[in-house]
Design an enzyme around this catalytic site. Structure first.
Site, PDB file in Angstrom:
ATOM      1  N   CYS A  63      43.998  60.943 -19.715  1.00  0.00           N
ATOM      2  CA  CYS A  63      43.728  59.540 -19.734  1.00  0.00           C
ATOM      3  C   CYS A  63      43.515  59.282 -21.043  1.00  0.00           C
ATOM      4  O   CYS A  63      42.950  59.999 -21.826  1.00  0.00           O
ATOM      5  CB  CYS A  63      42.459  59.383 -19.237  1.00  0.00           C
ATOM      6  SG  CYS A  63      41.673  57.478 -19.651  1.00  0.00           S
TER       7      CYS A  63
ATOM      8  N   GLU B  78      47.813  50.706 -10.595  1.00  0.00           N
ATOM      9  CA  GLU B  78      47.143  51.141  -9.199  1.00  0.00           C
ATOM     10  C   GLU B  78      47.316  50.662  -7.850  1.00  0.00           C
ATOM     11  O   GLU B  78      46.996  50.711  -6.975  1.00  0.00           O
ATOM     12  CB  GLU B  78      45.565  50.756  -9.615  1.00  0.00           C
ATOM     13  CG  GLU B  78      44.905  51.725 -10.613  1.00  0.00           C
ATOM     14  CD  GLU B  78      44.601  53.021 -10.219  1.00  0.00           C
ATOM     15  OE1 GLU B  78      44.274  53.304  -9.233  1.00  0.00           O
ATOM     16  OE2 GLU B  78      45.043  54.042 -10.966  1.00  0.00           O
TER      17      GLU B  78
ATOM     18  N   HIS C 136      49.032  55.931 -16.974  1.00  0.00           N
ATOM     19  CA  HIS C 136      49.803  55.065 -16.091  1.00  0.00           C
ATOM     20  C   HIS C 136      51.146  54.519 -16.395  1.00  0.00           C
ATOM     21  O   HIS C 136      51.986  54.145 -15.515  1.00  0.00           O
ATOM     22  CB  HIS C 136      48.893  53.739 -15.710  1.00  0.00           C
ATOM     23  CG  HIS C 136      47.551  54.051 -15.437  1.00  0.00           C
ATOM     24  ND1 HIS C 136      46.551  54.479 -15.475  1.00  0.00           N
ATOM     25  CD2 HIS C 136      47.065  53.663 -13.805  1.00  0.00           C
ATOM     26  CE1 HIS C 136      45.492  54.511 -14.400  1.00  0.00           C
ATOM     27  NE2 HIS C 136      45.917  54.226 -13.495  1.00  0.00           N
TER      28      HIS C 136
END
Ligand code: DGL
Length: 265
Positions: free
Chosen positions: A73, A151, A185
């Site tokens: 992350c 997401e 992401h």
């Protein structure tokens, strides 16, 4: 030799872009993945909260018996790694150092960074790049909407295309040699980013850099797994009511089982 698994965590599905590179670089290693879906998103939280969450996630994985923790992350790496890496007796590895060390081999003159608001605000990427490449010109762009869209699995639809168009404007008016995807992401949008920027900009996916860094590290410290059985991958989430499974199956191209992680904040 150390046959214990490697622990990996992120706020959600983003860390799977690192996980999928790690399993390629380290095909014998068992892995335990933690997605802190209960606390997602990390990108707009304060540094203190990110440090607290990083400690809890790291301790959860250490209690599962891992030999190393990968902070998959960018937000947690940029704001919490320096506060946690000396606290534990297992190595804690983020995404920034492996990426900057690798970039330094080529010493690009212009480097772009796309990341969450918290990561850009922390200036950690900028500082780490400048230590090794003081002459590099750095252009950074916060992209607060992208992690949420990832997401939801919105990585290739029209909304994603328009959003990417907006966020890469900075790198169109000032083209960069390398563009770091500083949030894990974002590799999920790589195709759209490449379509916008063309082939003159190399997109840097941090997962690949972490994979080769960890491979060397495990070899040098003689902590590689030596066994003949198939590796075991376990996946934990702090909240099960998310799109994680759908998006994860899509990223990993296989059905995975998820367990509930009990982490109290
Ligand atoms: N994947 C994360 C990162 O690399 C976190 C995104 C978020 O939770 O906002 O920054």
């Amino acid at each position: 030799m150390d046959n214990r698994p490697i622990g990996i965590f992120d706020s959600g599905v983003g860390g799977l872009t690192v996980f999928s590179e790690l399993i390629k670089a380290l095909p014998n290693e068992d892995m335990i993945y933690l997605g802190d879906t209960k606390q997602f998103p990390y990108g707009n939280k304060s540094k203190d909260t990110i440090i607290e969450l990083t400690k809890k996630n790291t301790e959860f994985l250490i209690n599962k018996g891992v030999k190393a923790v990968v902070i998959a992350c960018g937000t947690a790496t940029s704001q919490a790694l320096d506060s946690v890496y000396e606290l534990y007796d297992v190595p804690v590895i983020g995404i920034i150092e492996p990426t900057v060390l690798s970039l330094n081999k080529e010493k690009p003159k212009t480097i772009g960074i796309m990341a969450t608001t918290g990561t850009i605000r922390s200036k950690t990427w900028q500082l780490e790049i400048k230590k090794l490449m003081p002459d590099a010109e750095i252009i950074s762009q916060a992209c607060p909407l992208l992690a949420q869209m990832a997401e939801e699995g919105w990585t290739e639809n029209d909304v994603a295309r328009l959003t990417i168009k907006e966020y890469v404007k900075a790198f169109k008016s000032k083209p960069v040699e390398k563009l770091i995807l500083g949030c894990t992401h974002y590799p999920l949008f790589k195709k759209l980013i490449e379509e916008e920027l063309g082939t003159n900009t190399e997109i840097i996916d941090t997962g690949k850099k972490v994979g080769s860094y960890l491979e060397t590290y495990l070899k040098e410290t003689k902590r590689e797994t030596v066994k003949k059985t198939k590796p075991v991958y376990e996946f934990y989430l702090t909240d099960m009511e998310s799109q994680f499974l759908k998006v994860a199956n899509n990223i990993l191209q296989e059905e995975i089982q998820i367990k509930k992680a009990k982490i109290r904040i």
